[in-house]
Design a protein around this motif. Sequence first.
Motif, PDB file in Angstrom:
ATOM      1  N   PHE A   1      -3.402  19.269  -7.429  1.00  0.00           N
ATOM      2  CA  PHE A   1      -3.037  18.273  -6.412  1.00  0.00           C
ATOM      3  C   PHE A   1      -4.286  17.589  -5.868  1.00  0.00           C
ATOM      4  CE2 PHE A   1      -2.281  17.183  -1.923  1.00  0.00           C
ATOM      5  CZ  PHE A   1      -1.187  16.345  -2.058  1.00  0.00           C
ATOM      6  N   ARG A   2      -4.286  16.278  -5.842  1.00  0.00           N
ATOM      7  CA  ARG A   2      -5.407  15.514  -5.282  1.00  0.00           C
ATOM      8  C   ARG A   2      -4.953  14.570  -4.183  1.00  0.00           C
ATOM      9  NH1 ARG A   2      -7.409  11.028  -9.616  1.00  0.00           N
ATOM     10  NH2 ARG A   2      -8.477  10.335  -7.726  1.00  0.00           N
ATOM     11  N   GLY A   3      -3.668  14.636  -3.846  1.00  0.00           N
ATOM     12  CA  GLY A   3      -3.105  13.757  -2.830  1.00  0.00           C
ATOM     13  C   GLY A   3      -1.847  13.104  -3.348  1.00  0.00           C
ATOM     14  N   VAL A   4      -1.049  12.561  -2.434  1.00  0.00           N
ATOM     15  CA  VAL A   4       0.134  11.808  -2.843  1.00  0.00           C
ATOM     16  C   VAL A   4      -0.312  10.397  -3.212  1.00  0.00           C
ATOM     17  CG1 VAL A   4       2.369  10.885  -2.120  1.00  0.00           C
ATOM     18  CG2 VAL A   4       1.645  13.138  -1.338  1.00  0.00           C
ATOM     19  N   PRO A   5       0.010   9.914  -4.401  1.00  0.00           N
ATOM     20  CA  PRO A   5      -0.409   8.560  -4.785  1.00  0.00           C
ATOM     21  C   PRO A   5       0.317   7.503  -3.962  1.00  0.00           C
ATOM     22  CG  PRO A   5       1.039   9.467  -6.448  1.00  0.00           C
ATOM     23  CD  PRO A   5       0.760  10.578  -5.479  1.00  0.00           C
ATOM     24  N   MET A   6      -0.404   6.439  -3.650  1.00  0.00           N
ATOM     25  CA  MET A   6       0.152   5.306  -2.923  1.00  0.00           C
ATOM     26  C   MET A   6      -0.222   4.023  -3.646  1.00  0.00           C
ATOM     27  SD  MET A   6      -0.616   6.416   1.063  1.00  0.00           S
ATOM     28  CE  MET A   6      -2.375   6.627   0.811  1.00  0.00           C
ATOM     29  N   VAL A   7       0.542   2.957  -3.395  1.00  0.00           N
ATOM     30  CA  VAL A   7       0.288   1.668  -4.032  1.00  0.00           C
ATOM     31  C   VAL A   7      -0.928   1.023  -3.366  1.00  0.00           C
ATOM     32  CG1 VAL A   7       1.227  -0.617  -4.540  1.00  0.00           C
ATOM     33  CG2 VAL A   7       2.730   1.394  -4.578  1.00  0.00           C
ATOM     34  N   LYS A   8      -2.001   0.915  -4.109  1.00  0.00           N
ATOM     35  CA  LYS A   8      -3.260   0.426  -3.542  1.00  0.00           C
ATOM     36  C   LYS A   8      -3.147  -0.996  -3.010  1.00  0.00           C
ATOM     37  CE  LYS A   8      -8.197   0.050  -4.559  1.00  0.00           C
ATOM     38  NZ  LYS A   8      -9.263   0.264  -5.577  1.00  0.00           N
ATOM     39  N   ASP A   9      -2.356  -1.842  -3.679  1.00  0.00           N
ATOM     40  CA  ASP A   9      -2.261  -3.247  -3.281  1.00  0.00           C
ATOM     41  C   ASP A   9      -1.307  -3.485  -2.122  1.00  0.00           C
ATOM     42  OD1 ASP A   9      -4.098  -4.040  -5.183  1.00  0.00           O
ATOM     43  OD2 ASP A   9      -2.577  -4.408  -6.713  1.00  0.00           O
ATOM     44  N   SER A  10      -0.611  -2.459  -1.659  1.00  0.00           N
ATOM     45  CA  SER A  10       0.251  -2.640  -0.493  1.00  0.00           C
ATOM     46  C   SER A  10      -0.624  -2.666   0.765  1.00  0.00           C
ATOM     47  CB  SER A  10       1.271  -1.502  -0.391  1.00  0.00           C
ATOM     48  OG  SER A  10       2.056  -1.656   0.784  1.00  0.00           O
ATOM     49  N   PRO A  11      -0.433  -3.649   1.653  1.00  0.00           N
ATOM     50  CA  PRO A  11      -1.329  -3.795   2.807  1.00  0.00           C
ATOM     51  C   PRO A  11      -1.087  -2.789   3.929  1.00  0.00           C
ATOM     52  CG  PRO A  11       0.368  -5.480   2.860  1.00  0.00           C
ATOM     53  CD  PRO A  11       0.539  -4.751   1.564  1.00  0.00           C
ATOM     54  N   VAL A  12       0.051  -2.086   3.922  1.00  0.00           N
ATOM     55  CA  VAL A  12       0.351  -1.096   4.957  1.00  0.00           C
ATOM     56  C   VAL A  12       0.937   0.143   4.291  1.00  0.00           C
ATOM     57  CG1 VAL A  12       1.525  -0.619   7.133  1.00  0.00           C
ATOM     58  CG2 VAL A  12       0.887  -2.974   6.571  1.00  0.00           C
ATOM     59  N   ARG A  13       0.386   1.328   4.643  1.00  0.00           N
ATOM     60  CA  ARG A  13       0.852   2.568   4.029  1.00  0.00           C
ATOM     61  C   ARG A  13       0.863   3.686   5.075  1.00  0.00           C
ATOM     62  NH1 ARG A  13      -3.274   0.635   0.653  1.00  0.00           N
ATOM     63  NH2 ARG A  13      -4.671   2.325   1.273  1.00  0.00           N
ATOM     64  N   PHE A  14       1.846   4.577   4.965  1.00  0.00           N
ATOM     65  CA  PHE A  14       1.959   5.731   5.863  1.00  0.00           C
ATOM     66  C   PHE A  14       1.851   7.032   5.075  1.00  0.00           C
ATOM     67  CE2 PHE A  14       5.132   3.374   8.895  1.00  0.00           C
ATOM     68  CZ  PHE A  14       4.106   2.549   9.326  1.00  0.00           C
ATOM     69  N   GLU A  15       1.157   8.006   5.646  1.00  0.00           N
ATOM     70  CA  GLU A  15       1.214   9.378   5.156  1.00  0.00           C
ATOM     71  C   GLU A  15       2.192  10.145   6.045  1.00  0.00           C
ATOM     72  OE1 GLU A  15      -2.412  11.463   4.502  1.00  0.00           O
ATOM     73  OE2 GLU A  15      -3.502   9.686   3.789  1.00  0.00           O
ATOM     74  N   CYS A  16       3.146  10.849   5.450  1.00  0.00           N
ATOM     75  CA  CYS A  16       4.225  11.473   6.213  1.00  0.00           C
ATOM     76  C   CYS A  16       4.392  12.952   5.867  1.00  0.00           C
ATOM     77  CB  CYS A  16       5.559  10.769   5.943  1.00  0.00           C
ATOM     78  SG  CYS A  16       5.529   8.978   6.234  1.00  0.00           S
ATOM     79  N   GLU A  17       4.636  13.741   6.894  1.00  0.00           N
ATOM     80  CA  GLU A  17       5.021  15.139   6.714  1.00  0.00           C
ATOM     81  C   GLU A  17       6.534  15.251   6.825  1.00  0.00           C
ATOM     82  OE1 GLU A  17       2.892  17.275   9.701  1.00  0.00           O
ATOM     83  OE2 GLU A  17       1.078  17.495   8.469  1.00  0.00           O
TER      84      GLU A  17
END
Length: 331
Positions: free
Chosen positions: A136-152
């Motif tokens: 595991f290195r982290g949850v992947p997110m869309v790099k080009d999206s201007p707003v992103r949330f990390e959620c538990e």
Amino acid sequence: MFYQPGTTDHNLPFDPFKACVVPRPIGWISTVSATNQSNSEPTANLAPYSEFQNLTFDPPYVMFSANQTPENIRKDSVVNAESTGIFCWQLATYPLREAVNVTSEQVPYGVDEFERAKLERTYSQLLSPKCPVPNFRGVPMVKDSPVRFECEYHSTIRLPGNPPMGTVDIVIGKVIGVYIADEVINTQTGKVDVAKTEPIARCGYYDYAVVRECFEMKMPGAEIMRAGLEGSSKKNKEANVKNGEEKGAATEEHHWSGHGAPSTFGADVDAYYDSWNSAAQRNGNSRQGSTQINGNAAGTNGVVNGEGSNGASGEAHWSGRGAPSTFGATG
């Protein structure tokens, strides 16, 4: 016109319900599998959900709702979020609309939608899975999206649904990290420029909308209410301190709503609630058909298990009548 869903026909070529609740923000949810499908990274999943919304702001919670598949299988996003205890959200935008559409296709479990949609990834920094996830290195997110949330992951509420979609899973998560691209922040006003983010939203059927223009209306009334509309946790805390000083001390109020689940207000949630026909009681055992917070409920009305702290509680869900609710990763 008037019709009763599932009882009388609306006599239209397309069902109008989803076109009435518009526009709906899109929860573009990314997760990872609890077990990797290869010897490298865990398999990533990315899917859009138009039944999505933020629930509150202090602290911030979001939810997304997912039907089962026609084969009565729960969606990959739900399985992964419950299993690992983590997920991410990214803003679906007009420039990314085709990728959003590609990731909406139902594919077999274990298929990486980032690869299918040719999306560059970035990774979460704060999230840790609650179960072993190899490499595991982290949850992947869309790099080009201007707003992103990390959620538990917090909890799941399960609603009954008609075949073939079966049950409906409402997944709730607490936002612990927020990324906003610098270029979409207006440096003069200090606000996120929504028109620059160009978010897309569902409008029913196969129709979408894009936001490129905003207008402002300030709600009249108390300043604390406007702070809520702004989503300002800072102003919320300041108002709470001021309110406590004016009253001489912080007050604690517990409220029974009459019908349905008990509501809780105040600094803690250590109250136990009696049945509908009796007054609420503290530090006691619940009676017939009642619910408890921080305890076990007798009767048939469901269970609320949580721990309160500073006005926020770990309260899960009071099921009341209807389908049973699912709490935690074990479901």
